[in-house]
Design a protein around this motif. Structure first.
Motif, PDB file in Angstrom:
ATOM      1  N   LEU A 265       6.267  -6.581  -4.542  1.00 46.93           N
ATOM      2  CA  LEU A 265       6.898  -5.265  -4.574  1.00 46.93           C
ATOM      3  C   LEU A 265       6.767  -4.620  -5.949  1.00 46.93           C
ATOM      4  CD1 LEU A 265      10.076  -5.953  -2.410  1.00 46.93           C
ATOM      5  CD2 LEU A 265       8.048  -4.592  -1.792  1.00 46.93           C
ATOM      6  N   ARG A 266       6.832  -5.418  -7.009  1.00 42.78           N
ATOM      7  CA  ARG A 266       6.585  -4.847  -8.341  1.00 42.78           C
ATOM      8  C   ARG A 266       5.139  -4.372  -8.455  1.00 42.78           C
ATOM      9  NH1 ARG A 266       6.298  -1.559 -11.891  1.00 42.78           N
ATOM     10  NH2 ARG A 266       5.596  -2.194 -13.974  1.00 42.78           N
ATOM     11  N   SER A 267       4.216  -5.170  -7.931  1.00 42.72           N
ATOM     12  CA  SER A 267       2.804  -4.774  -7.964  1.00 42.72           C
ATOM     13  C   SER A 267       2.564  -3.527  -7.127  1.00 42.72           C
ATOM     14  CB  SER A 267       1.925  -5.922  -7.468  1.00 42.72           C
ATOM     15  OG  SER A 267       2.094  -7.076  -8.268  1.00 42.72           O
ATOM     16  N   LEU A 268       3.295  -3.397  -6.026  1.00 45.00           N
ATOM     17  CA  LEU A 268       3.167  -2.211  -5.185  1.00 45.00           C
ATOM     18  C   LEU A 268       3.451  -0.946  -5.990  1.00 45.00           C
ATOM     19  CD1 LEU A 268       2.840  -0.912  -2.374  1.00 45.00           C
ATOM     20  CD2 LEU A 268       5.272  -1.362  -1.987  1.00 45.00           C
ATOM     21  N   GLU A 269       4.462  -0.989  -6.846  1.00 44.24           N
ATOM     22  CA  GLU A 269       4.768   0.164  -7.690  1.00 44.24           C
ATOM     23  C   GLU A 269       3.561   0.547  -8.552  1.00 44.24           C
ATOM     24  OE1 GLU A 269       8.128  -0.736 -10.085  1.00 44.24           O
ATOM     25  OE2 GLU A 269       9.474  -1.064  -8.386  1.00 44.24           O
ATOM     26  N   VAL A 270       2.894  -0.465  -9.100  1.00 44.04           N
ATOM     27  CA  VAL A 270       1.736  -0.201  -9.957  1.00 44.04           C
ATOM     28  C   VAL A 270       0.598   0.382  -9.132  1.00 44.04           C
ATOM     29  CG1 VAL A 270       0.037  -1.228 -11.504  1.00 44.04           C
ATOM     30  CG2 VAL A 270       2.416  -2.038 -11.535  1.00 44.04           C
ATOM     31  N   TYR A 271       0.319  -0.212  -7.962  1.00 43.75           N
ATOM     32  CA  TYR A 271      -0.786   0.276  -7.146  1.00 43.75           C
ATOM     33  C   TYR A 271      -0.530   1.680  -6.622  1.00 43.75           C
ATOM     34  CZ  TYR A 271      -2.748  -4.414  -7.321  1.00 43.75           C
ATOM     35  OH  TYR A 271      -3.285  -5.598  -7.757  1.00 43.75           O
ATOM     36  N   GLU A 272       0.716   1.997  -6.324  1.00 40.77           N
ATOM     37  CA  GLU A 272       1.023   3.363  -5.894  1.00 40.77           C
ATOM     38  C   GLU A 272       0.685   4.356  -6.994  1.00 40.77           C
ATOM     39  OE1 GLU A 272       4.618   2.583  -2.670  1.00 40.77           O
ATOM     40  OE2 GLU A 272       5.102   2.759  -4.797  1.00 40.77           O
ATOM     41  N   GLU A 273       0.979   3.997  -8.233  1.00 44.82           N
ATOM     42  CA  GLU A 273       0.630   4.879  -9.351  1.00 44.82           C
ATOM     43  C   GLU A 273      -0.879   4.968  -9.524  1.00 44.82           C
ATOM     44  OE1 GLU A 273      -0.623   6.173 -13.090  1.00 44.82           O
ATOM     45  OE2 GLU A 273      -0.608   4.019 -12.677  1.00 44.82           O
TER      46      GLU A 273
ATOM     47  N   ARG B 275      10.465   0.413   1.363  1.00 44.58           N
ATOM     48  CA  ARG B 275       9.395   0.395   0.354  1.00 44.58           C
ATOM     49  C   ARG B 275       8.009   0.645   0.929  1.00 44.58           C
ATOM     50  NH1 ARG B 275       8.148   1.764  -2.690  1.00 44.58           N
ATOM     51  NH2 ARG B 275       7.103   0.397  -4.154  1.00 44.58           N
TER      52      ARG B 275
END
Length: 321
Positions: free
Chosen positions: A68-76, A108
């Motif tokens: 989920l933390r990585s998801l934030e990065v990939y969304e950006e 999310r």
């Protein structure tokens, strides 16, 4: 310490886990070198289907938090797909129970819902919009980001982690940890896929048949990745023609237009699976700090940023002392 060593940290291993860890450390002000046996484009990471999903990784609770933390990065990063290779793409998982997914990803995952019978006729499924990463673009971009942050990448083979010339060494060697960390619990799970010309497929699909065989289709510009396999303890890096035929057949059963697509390439990757990811601080024989960071199975891309940040938390106190 800075007067004795030319770098604060050496990351051994240049796949997606090693590069992401190196980027996090470099962007936090450390002098970082990556030692890699081969360039990122020839690592297991380069073969990944690279749909964001915590697949074949333990322990689940940590993996989901890292994911989920990585998801934030990939969304950006998806805001710059032509640069990073990261896009948000709609697709379907055939088989997962929505309630199980909602227990850890509620709110999310964009567009998360149950599929209709028209969308997926083989049984229950879920639909969501997830990051899909073109590794041929993403890995070079990740390396450039490291270089812009002052890090370096060196191609060299090591026979022991103590060879790394830095006060802190991070072991991101994947399957190489069997020898370098004397850890026989890390083992290969062989994955094979077929790359074909994309006949117009623009959504991803993952389906597990009643026989347990996996089929997936991941669309990229001009090509379509078809998979796949998960063969425990199989070391062969060579594509198996019969396996390739079976992959195409399973995918064509889901999307008939795939049947006549021209084959562009065959790929094989050996996922570094372990009972649980090894993310812990230890010592080299001479007392220097060693951080183990390997065993991410089929989810290295999915958890890379969250896991890298946790690894950095183990590195920073020692590197700044």
């Amino acid at each position: 310490m800075r007067t004795r060593w030319s770098s604060d940290v050496i990351v051994v291993g240049g796949g997606v886990i090693g590069l992401a860890t190196a980027v996090v450390l470099a962007e936090r002000g450390l002098r970082v070198r990556v030692w890699t046996r081969e360039p990122a484009e020839r690592t297991t990471s380069a073969v990944a289907g690279a749909l964001w999903w915590p697949y074949h990784i333990e322990p689940p609770a940590s993996a989901r938090a890292w994911a989920l933390r990585s998801l934030e990065v990939y969304e950006e990063l998806s805001g710059r797909p032509g640069e990073t290779g990261v896009r948000l793409v709609d697709g379907i998982f055939g088989g997962p129970d929505l309630a199980g997914v909602e227990s850890w990803a509620a709110g999310r995952l964009a567009g998360l819902r149950r599929t209709t019978a028209h969308e997926y006729a083989l049984g229950p499924g879920i639909r969501a919009r997830l990051p899909l990463i073109d590794m041929s673009m993403y890995l070079p971009w990740l390396r450039r980001r490291l270089l812009r942050s002052g890090g370096t990448v060196e191609e060299r083979t090591v026979s022991g982690l103590a060879e790394a010339e830095a006060p802190v060494v991070v072991n991101c060697t994947g399957l190489g940890a069997r020898e370098l960390a004397a850890d026989p619990s890390v083992r290969p799970v062989r994955g094979q896929l077929v790359v074909v010309e994309n006949p117009g497929v623009d959504t991803w699909l993952v389906s597990t048949g009643p026989d347990g065989e996996l089929a997936y289709l991941f669309p990229h510009a001009g090509r379509l990745l078809l998979g796949g396999t998960a063969e425990d303890d199989v070391w062969s890096p060579e594509p198996d023609p019969k396996v390739a035929e079976s992959i195409v057949r399973r995918c064509a059963a889901l999307r008939p237009e795939v049947a006549g697509a021209r084959i562009l390439e065959h790929r094989v990757g050996l996922r570094p699976v372990r009972g649980t990811v090894r993310l812990e601080r230890a010592e080299l024989p001479d007392g220097r700090v060693l951080v183990h960071h390997y065993g991410h199975g089929g989810a290295g891309v999915t958890v890379a940023w969250g896991c890298a940040e946790e690894a950095a938390g183990l590195v920073l106190p020692a590197a700044s002392s």
